[in-house]
Design an enzyme around this catalytic site. Structure first.
Site, PDB file in Angstrom:
ATOM      1  N   GLY A 335      26.770 -30.276  14.477  1.00 52.99           N
ATOM      2  CA  GLY A 335      25.946 -29.089  14.142  1.00 52.99           C
ATOM      3  C   GLY A 335      25.026 -28.716  15.282  1.00 52.99           C
ATOM      4  N   THR A 336      25.069 -27.505  15.751  1.00 61.15           N
ATOM      5  CA  THR A 336      24.415 -27.093  16.980  1.00 61.15           C
ATOM      6  C   THR A 336      23.986 -25.641  16.890  1.00 61.15           C
ATOM      7  OG1 THR A 336      25.824 -28.609  18.191  1.00 61.15           O
ATOM      8  CG2 THR A 336      24.802 -26.863  19.476  1.00 61.15           C
ATOM      9  N   VAL A 337      22.931 -25.271  17.637  1.00 57.98           N
ATOM     10  CA  VAL A 337      22.611 -23.858  17.812  1.00 57.98           C
ATOM     11  C   VAL A 337      22.698 -23.516  19.289  1.00 57.98           C
ATOM     12  CG1 VAL A 337      21.199 -23.600  15.734  1.00 57.98           C
ATOM     13  CG2 VAL A 337      20.113 -24.307  17.874  1.00 57.98           C
TER      14      VAL A 337
END
Length: 519
Positions: A335-337
């Site tokens: 999970g990353t932005v």
């Protein structure tokens, strides 16, 4: 989604964060200030993908030069292979997966070196949303609901990120006043409280009380590193990535193989081009898993992995008519932005931060510090360059990308999502360089992905005849549901032309809640 054309642009995966970045620009800030205001706000409004306990990397075009920042954290001093005796793999959740957070140090370093606005000003939107609340958006609500049953057992999670054990639903207001206080402390102390002050002491005490290994000394020892971006020529462009310990080199390796195979001669959305892309990415992944680690522990160099002759030999293993599997090459010694920003003075930022898998480890220290599970990226195989060791950085998945043409900036971009990132960098680069698509058009193209199990997956929008042709070549292919979020989220800002006065055009992925905004 339609592109935004403007002289100042911010593109990210959550609208409130994008607007925070635009407000920083309107106050007289530059692209770095805008990127940081976005990044800080994202820890509040998209906690399912990043947080105060994560890591970050950045590529910054500033006054005619590209700069790289590696702000990934290291293992606690207690982490030796013996510490994990009896295990074949690293823990995927809990304290056994928690490395020192680096993201706060990235904000401090970038602001100090390149920013115009006072550091404290960059926190205004984040603090306001944490204190007063914001409405949870659609995709984030979905990811939140999926995370709660998995992360309930871990220290601090239920009390910090649920309403009495449940996730907030779409449109519901989420407030976290304790997180606002943490942000205020970081802002007012230029990050010192996080690594050497009261927040650090609180994190270390929480670790001692709940079975963790991170100490005050581990936090105080952390520092981020300015690094030389790793460039690789592809036709008339140059793709830049952060050098290892990240997977960005994998996209460059695959591009080198595909150029040797003249893959761009095949139509962009054809089974033949996708087949060659997938096979090249398999070869790159085999080398990533065998050779890439903290650079101090690697037994080969990035230059060796990117050697044109080596890549030609790897490309020669690809059967143009048949899917295969590959071992790593023999070398001479999730999970990353993601967000990007660009300003009217020519500054451009490609920035990524993450807790790894969703909220990360599931461990949440007091004050809303969701701690990453990057330790999962280490190996426990004796002799492997990526074997766990004290104060060592693990193999990393999060990577920002940057394209130049004729020595001038062309596009800042990234595609968040575990091992999708290198694959996404490859797909967008070819769409832009070979097919002359705009950032938004490139983002809109149906994507393929080799998933964590090694199976080829494609989006539901992939044409049926392409799916059939890929299966005929031997690919074990799975068409994912229409609402799948497995194919990452791209954000991209490119120059309209080589003339700065023509401004920028952006792309923001329809697969997430985000947007591009500008003026």
């Amino acid at each position: 989604m339609n592109p935004v054309y403007a002289r100042n642009i911010v593109a990210t995966s959550q609208p409130l964060a994008a607007q925070a970045g635009l407000q920083a620009l309107a106050k007289g800030g530059n692209a770095v200030d805008a990127a940081l205001a976005c990044a800080i706000t994202l820890t509040v409004v998209e906690p399912t993908m990043n947080g105060l306990g994560g890591d970050a990397f950045a590529l910054v075009w500033h006054e005619g030069k590209l700069h790289g920042l590696n702000a990934s954290g290291r293992a606690p001093a207690a982490w030796t292979p013996a510490h994990f005796a009896g295990r074949k793999t690293m823990p995927d959740r809990g304290w056994g997966s928690v490395t020192v957070p680096g993201v706060v140090s990235s904000w401090v370093a970038l602001s100090k070196r390149f920013g115009r606005l006072p550091f404290v000003d960059l926190f205004e939107a984040a603090i306001r949303y944490a204190r007063d609340g914001y409405a949870v958006t659609r995709v984030i609500a979905r990811h939140w609901a999926e995370a709660v049953p998995v992360l309930k057992p871990y220290p601090g999670f239920v009390d910090s990120f649920t309403h009495a054990g449940r996730a907030p639903v779409q449109g519901e207001i989420w407030r976290y006043p304790e997180q606002a206080k943490t942000l205020e402390s970081i802002a007012q102390t230029n990050g010192e409280s996080f690594y050497r002050g009261d927040i650090a002491a609180s994190m270390a005490a929480f670790a001692r009380a709940t079975g963790g290994d991170i100490t005050e000394d581990d936090l105080a020892a952390h520092e981020c590193d300015w690094v030389e971006p790793l460039g690789f020529d592809y036709k008339d462009h140059r793709l830049y990535e952060i050098p290892p310990n990240g997977q960005g080199i994998g996209a460059q390796m695959a591009l080198g193989m595909l150029e040797h195979l003249n893959a761009s001669q095949h139509p962009s959305l054809s089974a033949q081009r996708i087949h060659l892309q997938v096979e090249a990415m398999k070869l790159a992944f085999a080398d990533l898993q065998a050779h890439v680690a903290d650079p101090a522990s690697m037994k080969t160099s990035p230059d060796a992995l990117l050697n044109k002759d080596y890549l030609a030999k790897r490309a020669s293993l690809i059967d143009p008519a048949k899917a295969s599997s590959y071992p790593p090459g023999k070398l001479h010694h999730g999970g990353t932005v993601y967000l990007c920003a660009a300003d009217q003075d020519g500054g451009m930022v490609s920035f990524i931060q993450s807790n790894f898998k969703g909220f990360g480890s599931g461990v949440v220290a007091p004050g809303g510090i969701a701690l990453q599970n990057r330790g999962w990226g280490f190996s426990l195989e004796e002799g492997h360059p990526n074997i766990v060791a004290p104060r060592k950085r693990p193999f990393h998945t999060i990577i920002p990308a940057f394209l130049t043409k004729n020595g001038q900036p062309s596009m800042a971009y990234g595609v968040m999502g575990g091992n999708m990132q290198a694959q996404g960098h490859l797909q967008l680069a070819m769409s832009v360089v070979d097919d002359d698509l705009s950032p938004q058009e490139a983002s809109n193209c149906p994507r393929w992905r080799i998933n964590d199990e090694g199976r080829l997956t494609v989006e539901a929008a992939m044409p049926a005849e392409v799916v059939a042709d890929l299966r005929a070549k031997g690919h074990d292919l799975l068409v994912m549901p229409v609402d799948s979020t497995d194919f990452g989220s791209a954000q991209a800002i490119g120059r309209v032309s080589e003339t700065l006065a023509d401004g920028y055009r952006s792309g923001s992925d329809h697969r997430r809640d985000g947007q591009a905004v500008g003026y």
